[in-house]
Design an enzyme around this catalytic site. Structure first.
Site, mmCIF file in Angstrom:
data_model
loop_
_atom_site.group_PDB
_atom_site.id
_atom_site.type_symbol
_atom_site.label_atom_id
_atom_site.label_comp_id
_atom_site.label_asym_id
_atom_site.label_seq_id
_atom_site.Cartn_x
_atom_site.Cartn_y
_atom_site.Cartn_z
ATOM 1 N N GLU A 1 -5.970 -7.612 5.568
ATOM 2 C CA GLU A 1 -5.043 -8.352 4.702
ATOM 3 C C GLU A 1 -5.222 -9.986 5.214
ATOM 4 O O GLU A 1 -4.472 -10.535 4.587
ATOM 5 C CB GLU A 1 -3.588 -8.171 4.218
ATOM 6 C CG GLU A 1 -2.808 -8.114 5.572
ATOM 7 C CD GLU A 1 -2.936 -6.897 6.484
ATOM 8 O OE1 GLU A 1 -1.806 -6.802 7.083
ATOM 9 O OE2 GLU A 1 -3.911 -5.874 6.329
ATOM 10 N N ASP B 1 -5.660 -3.012 -3.043
ATOM 11 C CA ASP B 1 -7.126 -3.722 -3.392
ATOM 12 C C ASP B 1 -6.826 -4.606 -4.707
ATOM 13 O O ASP B 1 -7.542 -5.750 -4.408
ATOM 14 C CB ASP B 1 -8.067 -2.573 -3.913
ATOM 15 C CG ASP B 1 -8.009 -1.801 -2.866
ATOM 16 O OD1 ASP B 1 -8.073 -1.893 -1.708
ATOM 17 O OD2 ASP B 1 -8.937 -0.717 -2.959
ATOM 18 N N ASN C 1 0.678 -1.314 0.082
ATOM 19 C CA ASN C 1 -0.088 0.019 0.028
ATOM 20 C C ASN C 1 0.755 1.326 -0.088
ATOM 21 O O ASN C 1 0.631 2.108 -0.689
ATOM 22 C CB ASN C 1 -0.869 0.022 1.137
ATOM 23 C CG ASN C 1 -2.450 -0.745 0.878
ATOM 24 O OD1 ASN C 1 -2.576 -0.855 0.128
ATOM 25 N ND2 ASN C 1 -2.908 -1.427 2.159
ATOM 26 N N HIS D 1 -2.945 2.188 -2.665
ATOM 27 C CA HIS D 1 -3.930 1.605 -2.363
ATOM 28 C C HIS D 1 -4.677 0.732 -3.136
ATOM 29 O O HIS D 1 -5.194 -0.265 -3.100
ATOM 30 C CB HIS D 1 -5.161 2.427 -1.208
ATOM 31 C CG HIS D 1 -4.489 2.754 -0.092
ATOM 32 N ND1 HIS D 1 -4.538 1.671 1.014
ATOM 33 C CD2 HIS D 1 -3.738 3.875 0.435
ATOM 34 C CE1 HIS D 1 -4.006 2.663 2.141
ATOM 35 N NE2 HIS D 1 -3.510 3.790 1.492
#
Length: 361
Positions: free
Chosen positions: A276, A250, A241, A246
């Protein structure tokens, strides 16, 4: 038949129709098609019996229903409802005036009273009054036209015609309630599904996974079947991230979900447990077997999970496995699986650790 049923559910919703308006759209469409065909069929009937005035009224009625379909298809549902309600009111009054009440066209006012309340241009109070006005009109027709006699052909069949009109007048009720039921059931199922799934990965969310896992453990407690509970955590996910953004994170989470679906059994419960972290519940699998299966998954993990922006970056995952022991709660299983996962992390990550216990050594 399947095509028709699909049309009656959200799956068949046209792109130009908002979901909140879909019930009204389908109801108005079905009623307009049905009523338009009925009015069209009555034109030659009225001409044959000599009721030319009613034949002309029916020509106008068909045009009104067709235009109602046009308005409805363009999302102007309230206007379509107002138009077709006006048509039914006018047609019923004129039929009572020219043919008398023994024919039974006044019964369509009852069906229309249910449709009238769907006119969202009016607030609930005024829509209710609007709906009631059709019931009131029905009653007033008996005061104003109760003495009108039928003076056309086939008067000996008036009883049968009256019966048929009552039956046909009930069809709009059936159509409306059927559509509302089908769409409501579909929406409830859809909402239930959405409430049970993680929006990003499409896996079960924590709430649903907890519910399913608890039932599985209760079943295992009764039957003595083996169950293994697995917690997996993506190694150094924060680095993904922070370094790549981000959106990339994702992407990794979505890819992990697809990866698990392809590698694990259909019977295995897979959930995004949080962030996660992922939960896997393997029914009918003991701890050692689960450990071997998960380790095989781990070994292929880094080969198949790739970043979009940098496919050279290696994504790895650590796991903790626990075999369910009779009398353990889900919380206790998760605690032991989490401890085993913590050991995998402490030993250098990218590992699978089987929690120690009475049967696992």
């Amino acid at each position: 038949m399947k095509t028709i049923l699909k049309y009656l559910t959200l799956a068949g919703r046209p792109s130009g129709i908002k979901e909140k308006d879909f019930r009204r759209f389908v109801i108005v469409t079905m009623l307009s098609l049905f009523a338009g065909l009925v009015h069209l069929a009555l034109i030659p009937v009225f001409l044959h019996i000599g009721a030319t005035e009613m034949a002309l009224v029916n020509v106008a009625s068909v045009a009104a229903w067709v235009y109602g379909l046009f308005l409805n298809a363009r999302g102007r549902h309230a206007s379509a409802i107002l138009l077709i309600c006006t048509e039914v009111w006018t047609h019923s009054v004129l039929a009572a005036m020219y043919l008398g009440l023994d024919v039974g066209f006044q019964h369509y006012l009852w069906a229309t009273s249910a449709l009238a309340i769907l006119n969202t241009r009016l607030n609930f109070f005024y829509a209710s009054l609007y709906s009631f006005s059709f019931v009131l009109t029905f009653a007033l027709l008996y005061l104003g036209f109760g003495d009108v006699q039928y003076d056309y052909k086939y008067s000996e069949y008036l009883g049968a015609v009256h019966f048929v009109n009552i039956m046909i007048a009930g069809i709009p009720f059936i159509i409306s309630i059927t559509v509302i039921r089908l769409i409501t059931v579909t929406q409830e199922a859809r909402m239930s599904k959405l409430a049970s799934l993680d929006s990003l990965t499409g896996l079960y969310n924590r709430r649903m996974a907890t519910e399913i896992a608890t039932k599985i453990l209760h079943q295992a407690s009764r039957t003595g079947e083996s169950v293994s509970v697995v917690l997996g955590d993506i190694d150094y996910f924060k680095k993904v991230n922070d370094t790549f953004g981000h959106a990339e994170g994702d992407h990794v989470l979505s890819e992990v979900a697809l990866f698990f679906r392809s590698k694990l059994r259909d019977a295995d419960i897979i959930a995004r447990w949080g962030g996660e972290e992922f939960l896997i519940v393997m029914f009918g699998v003991d701890g050692k077997t689960a450990c071997k299966k998960i380790d095989a998954v781990r070994q292929s993990f880094e080969q198949e999970i790739k970043l979009i922006s940098d496919d050279s970056y290696v994504v790895r995952m650590s796991f903790g496995v626990v075999e369910y022991q009779s009398g353990f709660t889900l919380g206790e299983c998760l605690k032991r699986a989490d401890d085993a996962l913590y050991m995998s992390k402490n030993r250098g990550r990218n590992q699978v650790t089987l929690a120690s216990g009475p049967d696992t050594g």
